[in-house]
Design a protein around this motif. Structure first.
Motif, mmCIF file in Angstrom:
data_model
loop_
_atom_site.group_PDB
_atom_site.id
_atom_site.type_symbol
_atom_site.label_atom_id
_atom_site.label_comp_id
_atom_site.label_asym_id
_atom_site.label_seq_id
_atom_site.Cartn_x
_atom_site.Cartn_y
_atom_site.Cartn_z
ATOM 1 N N HIS A 46 0.825 -1.202 0.000
ATOM 2 C CA HIS A 46 0.000 0.000 0.000
ATOM 3 C C HIS A 46 0.864 1.259 0.000
ATOM 4 C CE1 HIS A 46 -2.761 3.085 1.596
ATOM 5 N NE2 HIS A 46 -3.594 2.467 0.778
ATOM 6 N N ASN A 86 0.013 -7.184 -0.064
ATOM 7 C CA ASN A 86 -0.889 -7.221 -1.207
ATOM 8 C C ASN A 86 -0.295 -6.479 -2.407
ATOM 9 O OD1 ASN A 86 -3.205 -7.818 -2.609
ATOM 10 N ND2 ASN A 86 -4.586 -6.897 -1.132
ATOM 11 N N GLU A 115 -2.269 -5.214 3.775
ATOM 12 C CA GLU A 115 -1.977 -4.144 2.815
ATOM 13 C C GLU A 115 -0.514 -4.145 2.375
ATOM 14 O OE1 GLU A 115 -3.227 -0.369 4.380
ATOM 15 O OE2 GLU A 115 -5.247 -0.657 3.595
ATOM 16 N N THR A 136 -6.670 -0.134 -6.260
ATOM 17 C CA THR A 136 -7.511 -1.297 -6.022
ATOM 18 C C THR A 136 -6.643 -2.468 -5.587
ATOM 19 O OG1 THR A 136 -8.965 -0.544 -7.801
ATOM 20 C CG2 THR A 136 -9.255 -2.806 -7.046
ATOM 21 N N PRO A 137 -6.906 -3.016 -4.378
ATOM 22 C CA PRO A 137 -6.127 -4.193 -3.958
ATOM 23 C C PRO A 137 -6.493 -5.401 -4.816
ATOM 24 C CG PRO A 137 -7.830 -3.696 -2.351
ATOM 25 C CD PRO A 137 -7.871 -2.605 -3.374
ATOM 26 N N TYR A 158 -5.876 -8.807 -3.889
ATOM 27 C CA TYR A 158 -6.366 -9.904 -3.057
ATOM 28 C C TYR A 158 -7.136 -9.362 -1.869
ATOM 29 C CZ TYR A 158 -2.780 -12.279 -5.751
ATOM 30 O OH TYR A 158 -2.012 -12.750 -6.779
ATOM 31 N N ARG A 159 -8.128 -10.118 -1.406
ATOM 32 C CA ARG A 159 -8.948 -9.665 -0.284
ATOM 33 C C ARG A 159 -8.394 -10.086 1.070
ATOM 34 N NH1 ARG A 159 -14.838 -8.811 -2.006
ATOM 35 N NH2 ARG A 159 -14.672 -8.917 -4.250
ATOM 36 N N ALA A 160 -7.839 -11.271 1.173
ATOM 37 C CA ALA A 160 -7.432 -11.824 2.463
ATOM 38 C C ALA A 160 -5.933 -11.684 2.717
ATOM 39 C CB ALA A 160 -7.839 -13.294 2.534
#
Length: 66
Positions: free
Chosen positions: A11, A42, A39, A31-32, A34-36
């Motif tokens: 991030h 990712n 930061e 926009t990331p 991956y969700r899990a």
């Protein structure tokens, strides 16, 4: 329509790219991927409006961000 012009890991790197492009007057979305994932682990897509994509890519190249 928004288009991905670059991807970075973490991030903090994404925020650096975002800030540089915003200083140049571009609309920017982060926009990331991956969700899990945290930061800092990712990947983030750097997105700009399609009409500004070529200019934004050139700014990234000129400033050594990609």
């Amino acid at each position: 329509m928004w288009i991905v012009i670059h991807m970075v890991r973490s991030h903090s790197q994404a925020q650096t790219v975002h800030d540089r492009l915003a200083e140049e007057g571009f609309l920017v979305k982060l926009t990331p991927v991956y969700r899990a994932v945290s930061e800092e682990e990712n990947y983030f897509e750097i997105m700009v409006p399609e009409a500004e994509a070529a200019e934004a890519r050139q700014v990234l190249l000129d400033q050594g961000l990609c």
